[in-house]
Design a protein around this motif. Structure first.
Motif, mmCIF file in Angstrom:
data_model
loop_
_atom_site.group_PDB
_atom_site.id
_atom_site.type_symbol
_atom_site.label_atom_id
_atom_site.label_comp_id
_atom_site.label_asym_id
_atom_site.label_seq_id
_atom_site.Cartn_x
_atom_site.Cartn_y
_atom_site.Cartn_z
ATOM 1 N N ASP A 187 0.849 -1.189 0.000
ATOM 2 C CA ASP A 187 0.000 0.000 0.000
ATOM 3 C C ASP A 187 0.884 1.237 0.000
ATOM 4 O OD1 ASP A 187 -2.830 -0.860 0.141
ATOM 5 O OD2 ASP A 187 -2.176 -1.848 1.973
ATOM 6 N N THR A 188 0.512 2.195 -0.858
ATOM 7 C CA THR A 188 1.227 3.466 -0.914
ATOM 8 C C THR A 188 0.243 4.600 -0.641
ATOM 9 O OG1 THR A 188 0.872 4.021 -3.251
ATOM 10 C CG2 THR A 188 2.636 2.434 -2.743
ATOM 11 N N THR A 189 0.735 5.793 -0.679
ATOM 12 C CA THR A 189 -0.125 6.959 -0.459
ATOM 13 C C THR A 189 -1.105 7.179 -1.597
ATOM 14 O OG1 THR A 189 1.672 8.297 -1.368
ATOM 15 C CG2 THR A 189 1.488 8.168 1.050
ATOM 16 N N THR A 190 -0.943 6.470 -2.706
ATOM 17 C CA THR A 190 -1.832 6.677 -3.851
ATOM 18 C C THR A 190 -2.576 5.436 -4.310
ATOM 19 O OG1 THR A 190 -0.062 6.275 -5.459
ATOM 20 C CG2 THR A 190 -0.395 8.557 -4.722
ATOM 21 N N ASP A 191 -2.074 4.240 -3.974
ATOM 22 C CA ASP A 191 -2.697 3.056 -4.572
ATOM 23 C C ASP A 191 -2.251 1.793 -3.822
ATOM 24 O OD1 ASP A 191 -4.260 1.605 -6.357
ATOM 25 O OD2 ASP A 191 -3.455 2.638 -8.114
ATOM 26 N N ARG A 192 -2.694 0.634 -4.327
ATOM 27 C CA ARG A 192 -2.321 -0.681 -3.799
ATOM 28 C C ARG A 192 -1.762 -1.508 -4.940
ATOM 29 N NH1 ARG A 192 -6.225 -4.136 0.094
ATOM 30 N NH2 ARG A 192 -5.005 -2.944 1.627
ATOM 31 N N PHE A 193 -0.707 -2.289 -4.641
ATOM 32 C CA PHE A 193 -0.024 -3.075 -5.655
ATOM 33 C C PHE A 193 0.335 -4.450 -5.087
ATOM 34 C CE2 PHE A 193 1.096 1.400 -6.066
ATOM 35 C CZ PHE A 193 0.745 1.669 -7.376
ATOM 36 N N ILE A 194 0.735 -5.329 -5.992
ATOM 37 C CA ILE A 194 1.386 -6.585 -5.625
ATOM 38 C C ILE A 194 2.829 -6.505 -6.094
ATOM 39 C CG2 ILE A 194 1.447 -9.088 -5.916
ATOM 40 C CD1 ILE A 194 -0.993 -8.171 -4.379
ATOM 41 N N LEU A 195 3.758 -6.762 -5.186
ATOM 42 C CA LEU A 195 5.162 -6.888 -5.560
ATOM 43 C C LEU A 195 5.488 -8.379 -5.615
ATOM 44 C CD1 LEU A 195 8.048 -5.864 -6.081
ATOM 45 C CD2 LEU A 195 8.368 -5.821 -3.588
ATOM 46 N N THR A 196 5.923 -8.836 -6.782
ATOM 47 C CA THR A 196 6.297 -10.242 -6.963
ATOM 48 C C THR A 196 7.789 -10.343 -7.232
ATOM 49 O OG1 THR A 196 4.112 -10.886 -7.796
ATOM 50 C CG2 THR A 196 5.964 -12.303 -8.370
ATOM 51 N N LEU A 197 8.449 -11.178 -6.441
ATOM 52 C CA LEU A 197 9.853 -11.516 -6.670
ATOM 53 C C LEU A 197 9.902 -12.938 -7.217
ATOM 54 C CD1 LEU A 197 9.819 -9.304 -4.329
ATOM 55 C CD2 LEU A 197 12.108 -10.124 -3.807
ATOM 56 N N TYR A 198 10.593 -13.124 -8.320
ATOM 57 C CA TYR A 198 10.576 -14.399 -9.020
ATOM 58 C C TYR A 198 11.661 -15.312 -8.475
ATOM 59 C CZ TYR A 198 7.387 -11.832 -11.880
ATOM 60 O OH TYR A 198 6.311 -11.086 -12.285
ATOM 61 N N GLU A 199 11.226 -16.452 -7.962
ATOM 62 C CA GLU A 199 12.132 -17.407 -7.346
ATOM 63 C C GLU A 199 12.582 -18.437 -8.374
ATOM 64 O OE1 GLU A 199 13.240 -16.720 -4.454
ATOM 65 O OE2 GLU A 199 11.762 -15.328 -3.628
ATOM 66 N N LYS A 200 13.179 -19.525 -7.924
ATOM 67 C CA LYS A 200 13.929 -20.413 -8.811
ATOM 68 C C LYS A 200 13.069 -21.122 -9.848
ATOM 69 C CE LYS A 200 13.784 -24.233 -5.470
ATOM 70 N NZ LYS A 200 14.588 -25.201 -4.697
ATOM 71 N N ARG A 201 11.756 -21.282 -9.605
ATOM 72 C CA ARG A 201 10.945 -22.040 -10.560
ATOM 73 C C ARG A 201 10.578 -21.223 -11.789
ATOM 74 N NH1 ARG A 201 6.617 -26.258 -7.983
ATOM 75 N NH2 ARG A 201 8.133 -27.719 -7.160
ATOM 76 N N VAL A 202 10.718 -19.930 -11.743
ATOM 77 C CA VAL A 202 10.414 -19.092 -12.898
ATOM 78 C C VAL A 202 11.715 -18.696 -13.564
ATOM 79 C CG1 VAL A 202 9.426 -16.912 -13.685
ATOM 80 C CG2 VAL A 202 8.269 -18.230 -11.889
ATOM 81 N N ASP A 203 11.848 -19.056 -14.835
ATOM 82 C CA ASP A 203 13.016 -18.681 -15.624
ATOM 83 C C ASP A 203 12.897 -17.196 -15.967
ATOM 84 O OD1 ASP A 203 14.978 -18.249 -17.533
ATOM 85 O OD2 ASP A 203 14.576 -20.099 -18.629
ATOM 86 N N VAL A 204 13.837 -16.393 -15.476
ATOM 87 C CA VAL A 204 13.727 -14.951 -15.705
ATOM 88 C C VAL A 204 13.785 -14.624 -17.185
ATOM 89 C CG1 VAL A 204 14.636 -14.369 -13.429
ATOM 90 C CG2 VAL A 204 16.215 -14.600 -15.364
#
Length: 319
Positions: free
Chosen positions: A42-59
């Protein structure tokens, strides 16, 4: 729990400064899911999802996923885009991981879908397939029929530690699918993992389709079969719900439709869907430590589905 990588408030602040997204108010790890680390931000303007890609997802696949989501969103599908920063960049680096700041979509995932909800999911799937008719991206299916023999071999005799005779049952099914798998049906990019927990709903309305990280180029009707297997049974694989089945297929027919050839191959496609998830769950079951902070999913839930489709008369599920 699905927070494998910890992100400090300071790191989140540095990330958000790259965007026109306000300043950080709060961030909370999201426990659902097993593939990536996810935070509700949550920020002062909106809501987001932050996703960090772990080992199963090939960047290396991330540009494909970003292009896919942008294409679907541009066509009016309720999917979350990865937001571009002030420089037009979607894929960031956070805490040593590739990461994206993603649009937040309202809605909840249902654990026991109703027939109207199944119909809405079928319609949403058909709308996505229609939109993807003109999509130029492609990605191989790394969990397709060509990979199931190898995965079964890697599980080996340990399959029988999950259930007596499971190894022989898997071998029999592989033989059947090798002989009956369709080779001439239309192909496109598909979601390939449209379980109820990847669909957000408000009442009977789909408000979001998420988690495209298995999306790939595959037989299009296989995507319908995966969704059918995911939505039309009790969670443990028992208790087939004919009302959900009829509703899901009707919803798909409303927005896209199945050809006679796809209908004729549906049982084989559904059996393949079940074997795919049986094997990947079996591998995880055998290789995830009992004390790991990830809930192992029962492979036998898809053996029960598989047995149902094996015994279903041809044409009995799709009129």
């Amino acid at each position: 729990m699905a927070v494998y990588t910890q992100v400090s408030a300071e790191e989140m602040g540095v990330l958000l400064a790259r965007y026109d997204a306000g300043t950080l108010v709060s961030a909370k790890g999201i426990a659902e899911g097993v593939e990536n680390s996810n935070y509700l931000v949550d920020t002062t303007t909106d809501r987001f999802i932050l996703t960090l890609y772990e080992k199963r997802v090939d960047v290396g696949d991330l540009p494909f996923f970003m292009k896919l989501l942008d294409h679907l969103a541009d066509a009016g599908n309720p999917v979350p885009r990865a937001i571009k920063d002030k420089q037009g960049v979607q894929i960031q680096q956070v805490a040593g991981r590739s990461a994206c700041l993603i649009e937040f979509l309202s809605g909840v995932s249902v654990s026991h879908p109703t027939a109207p909800q199944a119909r809405a999911a079928g319609a949403a799937l058909g709308q996505m397939h229609k939109a993807l008719d003109g999509f130029e991206g492609a990605r191989p299916n790394t969990m397709g029929i060509g990979d199931w023999h190898a995965l079964a071999a890697r599980c080996g005799d340990d399959l029988d530690a999950i259930a007596p005779g499971l190894g022989a049952r898997v071998a029999d099914e592989l033989t059947y699918l090798d002989q009956h798998w369709p080779t001439d049906l239309p192909r496109s990019v598909v979601h390939a993992d449209l379980f109820p927990d990847n669909v957000l709903m408000l009442g009977d309305q789909v408000t979001g389709v998420i988690d495209f990280y298995f999306a790939c180029t595959e037989i299009r009707a296989w995507d319908v079969a995966v969704t059918h297997a995911a939505w039309c049974f009790e969670n443990d694989g028992s208790g087939f719900h004919r009302d959900r089945s009829d509703a899901l297929i009707a919803g798909y027919e409303d927005s896209h439709g199945l050809s006679p050839e796809e209908r004729a191959a549906f049982i084989a496609l559904a059996r393949g869907a079940c074997l795919r998830f049986l094997l990947t769950r079996a591998w995880d079951w055998l290789n995830t430590p009992a004390d790991a902070m990830v809930t192992r999913k029962d492979p036998l839930a898809f053996l029960r589905r598989l047995d149902f489709y094996r015994d279903a008369p041809a044409g009995s599920l799709i009129d």
